[in-house]
Scaffold this active site. Sequence first.
Site, mmCIF file in Angstrom:
data_model
loop_
_atom_site.group_PDB
_atom_site.id
_atom_site.type_symbol
_atom_site.label_atom_id
_atom_site.label_comp_id
_atom_site.label_asym_id
_atom_site.label_seq_id
_atom_site.Cartn_x
_atom_site.Cartn_y
_atom_site.Cartn_z
ATOM 1 N N LYS A 22 0.831 -1.217 0.000
ATOM 2 C CA LYS A 22 0.000 0.000 0.000
ATOM 3 C C LYS A 22 0.860 1.259 0.000
ATOM 4 C CE LYS A 22 -1.821 1.947 3.960
ATOM 5 N NZ LYS A 22 -1.694 3.391 4.110
ATOM 6 N N ARG A 121 0.185 14.814 12.631
ATOM 7 C CA ARG A 121 0.591 14.586 11.231
ATOM 8 C C ARG A 121 0.788 15.879 10.427
ATOM 9 N NH1 ARG A 121 -2.147 9.214 8.787
ATOM 10 N NH2 ARG A 121 -0.039 9.019 7.986
HETATM 11 C C1 EPZ Z 1 4.069 6.919 6.402
HETATM 12 O O1 EPZ Z 1 3.360 8.033 6.916
HETATM 13 C C2 EPZ Z 1 3.052 5.826 6.248
HETATM 14 N N1 EPZ Z 1 1.994 6.298 5.392
HETATM 15 C C3 EPZ Z 1 2.496 5.447 7.609
HETATM 16 O O2 EPZ Z 1 1.672 4.322 7.409
HETATM 17 C C4 EPZ Z 1 3.618 5.060 8.573
HETATM 18 O O3 EPZ Z 1 3.093 4.865 9.862
HETATM 19 C C5 EPZ Z 1 4.675 6.167 8.617
HETATM 20 O O4 EPZ Z 1 5.115 6.490 7.277
HETATM 21 C C6 EPZ Z 1 5.879 5.793 9.446
HETATM 22 O O5 EPZ Z 1 6.452 4.612 8.961
HETATM 23 C C7 EPZ Z 1 2.154 6.298 4.071
HETATM 24 O O6 EPZ Z 1 3.169 5.890 3.540
HETATM 25 C C8 EPZ Z 1 1.024 6.810 3.248
HETATM 26 P P1 EPZ Z 1 6.256 10.195 8.449
HETATM 27 P P2 EPZ Z 1 3.999 9.493 6.879
HETATM 28 O O7 EPZ Z 1 6.241 11.445 7.671
HETATM 29 O O8 EPZ Z 1 4.843 9.592 5.689
HETATM 30 C C9 EPZ Z 1 6.390 13.601 11.822
HETATM 31 C C10 EPZ Z 1 -0.213 2.955 7.787
HETATM 32 O O9 EPZ Z 1 -0.818 2.448 8.743
HETATM 33 N N2 EPZ Z 1 6.369 14.554 10.725
HETATM 34 O O10 EPZ Z 1 7.396 9.269 8.313
HETATM 35 O O11 EPZ Z 1 2.907 10.454 7.057
HETATM 36 C C11 EPZ Z 1 5.064 12.857 11.957
HETATM 37 O O12 EPZ Z 1 4.111 13.607 12.664
HETATM 38 C C12 EPZ Z 1 0.355 4.313 7.889
HETATM 39 O O13 EPZ Z 1 -0.067 2.402 6.688
HETATM 40 C C13 EPZ Z 1 6.475 15.894 10.993
HETATM 41 O O14 EPZ Z 1 6.593 16.319 12.153
HETATM 42 O O15 EPZ Z 1 4.905 9.410 8.174
HETATM 43 C C14 EPZ Z 1 5.486 11.563 12.642
HETATM 44 O O16 EPZ Z 1 5.556 11.771 14.010
HETATM 45 C C15 EPZ Z 1 -0.187 5.222 8.850
HETATM 46 N N3 EPZ Z 1 6.437 16.788 9.952
HETATM 47 C C16 EPZ Z 1 6.890 11.328 12.092
HETATM 48 O O17 EPZ Z 1 7.321 12.577 11.547
HETATM 49 C C17 EPZ Z 1 6.321 16.370 8.661
HETATM 50 O O18 EPZ Z 1 6.310 17.237 7.771
HETATM 51 C C18 EPZ Z 1 6.992 10.288 10.991
HETATM 52 O O19 EPZ Z 1 6.051 10.584 9.956
HETATM 53 C C19 EPZ Z 1 6.227 15.005 8.390
HETATM 54 C C20 EPZ Z 1 6.246 14.111 9.441
#
Ligand code: EPZ
Length: 418
Positions: A22, A121
Amino acid sequence: MKIIEIEGSKKLNGTIRISGAKNATVALIPAAILTDEEATICNIPEITDTEALCDILRLLNVKVNRSTESVVINPQEMINTEITEPFSKKLRASYYFMGALLGKYKKAVMYFPGGCSIGARPIDLHLKGFEALGATVKSENNKYIVEAEELKGANIYLDIASVGATINIMLAAVRAKGVTTIDNAAKEPEIVNVATFLNNMGAKITGAGTSTIKIVGVDHLHKCFHEVIPDRIEAGTYIIIGALCGTPLKIDNVIPEHLDSLLSKLEEMGINLEIGADYVTVLDSTTKLKATNIKTAVYPGFPTDLQQPFTVLLTQAHGKSKVTETIWENRFMHIPYLKDLGADIEVKNQTATVLGPKELKGCEVVATDLRAGAAMVAAGLIAEGKTTIANAEHILRGYEQIVEKLSSVGAKIKIKEI
Ligand code: EPZ
């Protein structure tokens, strides 16, 4: 609303085949608009998130030809129009259109994305990356206008190794002038799959899968054919289910190296696994499970997306286990429902302490988000009697044919609309 009903306590036996990932697919579909020709992507999972992205493509007048497991995307008559809120809010990954449209047209207009409510997020790192490449970002009432006269390669350091920001910056930078370097990039296998796709179209990306990614901008991206990698989170979920009630259960079409952290935890708990080149078989779910601790971390650490299903397994382990969630602030919403089912769990700050083993008894629960829903399915399969899971739509966003796959190995599970 869709509900899933499970009659638990059945042993599962046979083979479950894993679908395309996904979290790779949801980036590959928006990335496909970067070509000026046509992209064919195969091993696409049939999940509602995929459909939501194809709807956005159609909104942008992109030709989408979907057949079983593959999609042909042709953006030759594409129009760069605003992505309105009903489209952007359907899923998190709609945000990849920001990077892709900016990369292709130097302008993206869209609303804030949706997705599971597992934390605040923010998308600040994505936007900072776009700004570093020369774009300006205006936002008002959830609407974002990101545009640039010209995109120029830059050195970008991510404060957090964010999956989304890493991919989005790659999408924006791939056709920029000059060289972009992303430091402290995320290293998830899905990022490598997206970089491979872009390279197949003629991009020049090196270092994907390490913490430094280098992108040499190119003017044009051409036709290509690409395959989505197997879904490591779907695979991990079924491996956990195998550990709960498999006799034995084979999980086929997986890349075991993508699951190292999970597999070593399972072995530490005493679970007997056979690990092949492209499968994992849980040989026996009757062994006495040892308690353990997990702490979620960026890849290759223990994936946050498996934390919720893994917690179900810990309810069956002997002794005290601890689960620490470090990625998302709000990813313990499955715990109250696990307690309703009979688990003994206490949450303090970002750590859940699980005391086991406890027998679970079926009851009415809710899938509060995608992986919480997967946890409810795993719990329902071992609970005595009937478990009814409300809001099952969340589960269908990420698990292709979950009811059919589990039924085929002996589960008593059905889905209905109420
Ligand atoms: C991806 O989300 C996945 N989603 C998530 O999968 C997964 O949990 C996550 O990566 C971590 O592995 C998709 O790929 C669509 P991040 P993403 O940016 O990219 C903070 C599932 O169940 N952050 O790596 O949104 C954020 O708040 C899902 O399939 C910022 O602060 O995750 C989090 O605490 C849900 N500012 C951390 O970084 C930003 O601009 C990691 O988020 C971006 C992120």
